[in-house]
Design an enzyme around this catalytic site. Sequence first.
Site, mmCIF file in Angstrom:
data_model
loop_
_atom_site.group_PDB
_atom_site.id
_atom_site.type_symbol
_atom_site.label_atom_id
_atom_site.label_comp_id
_atom_site.label_asym_id
_atom_site.label_seq_id
_atom_site.Cartn_x
_atom_site.Cartn_y
_atom_site.Cartn_z
ATOM 1 C CB ALA A 172 -18.006 -9.700 -48.501
ATOM 2 C CG ASN A 173 -20.515 -10.703 -43.768
ATOM 3 O OD1 ASN A 173 -20.782 -9.242 -43.378
ATOM 4 N ND2 ASN A 173 -19.628 -11.221 -43.128
ATOM 5 N NE ARG A 174 -27.795 -10.514 -47.814
ATOM 6 C CZ ARG A 174 -27.900 -10.395 -49.066
ATOM 7 N NH1 ARG A 174 -27.586 -9.080 -49.605
ATOM 8 N NH2 ARG A 174 -28.294 -11.537 -50.158
ATOM 9 C CB SER A 175 -21.406 -6.873 -41.476
ATOM 10 O OG SER A 175 -21.323 -5.407 -40.868
ATOM 11 C CB ALA A 223 -20.671 -9.756 -39.785
#
Length: 229
Positions: free
Chosen positions: A33-36, A99
């Site tokens: 995943a990512n930090r959005s 994102a």
Amino acid sequence: AVVSLPSRRLSGRHVIVTSGPTHEPIDPVRYIANRSSGAQGTAIAAALRDLGARVSFVTGPAEVPPPEGVEVIAVETARAMRDAVEAALPADAAVMAAAVADWHVANARAGKIKKDGSGRLPELQFAENPDILAWISQLGRDRPSLVVGFAAETDDVLENATRKRKRKGCDWIVANDVSPATGIMGGTENAVTLISEAGAESWPRLSKQEVALRLAERIAGALDHAQDG
Ligand code: CTP
Ligand code: CA
């Protein structure tokens, strides 16, 4: 008498908004995943709704709850997000604020990956995800008349974002500097530059709600012109 209702400038319009991160499974219990947080996309959907638009809100697993009064389509992966956007067409405008993970795990497992006791490490193979923004920008008949992308960059923000707009074929790119020093990623404010064919316009540092409001007003203006033309 004809009265103008400036606060409902988008009534009768359909806008698709993507938001949040995507989760790309490794196995049934793990993902990439990512930090959005989904905060900016959520604020944009709410602002468009407040101007009277019908909003299809295609969201990955975000931290912030989706706005009321929009159609929420919750997805996990980039591939599912692409399919959901396609199913929501046609639309007058599309704002791709998600994102989206650039890759998914090509060798994701159906069962949980276990340590096998030998110290051997699992090897992940990656495959590129569909680029939803480029795809919708290059659609034929079904292309929304206004397509807006985001470019979150850490270096050479304006150059990268300007190139990105051209490469993907979208009308506008909302560029922002997400280097750690700015504190923007995961925060409540945003400092963006709106890039179009006409050039680049930098906005002051504003709350994500104010950025959303300005963008929604701009979208309403652009759709008015698209209508007149
Ligand atoms: N985007 C998308 N689908 C993807 C990747 C990105 O729709 N698979 C959209 C994002 O929602 C955003 C814009 O494209 O509106 C730019 O995303 P960004 O990650 O900055 O662009 P990339 O082309 O993935 O380039 P980079 O290598 O810088 O990540
Ligand atoms: Ca990317």
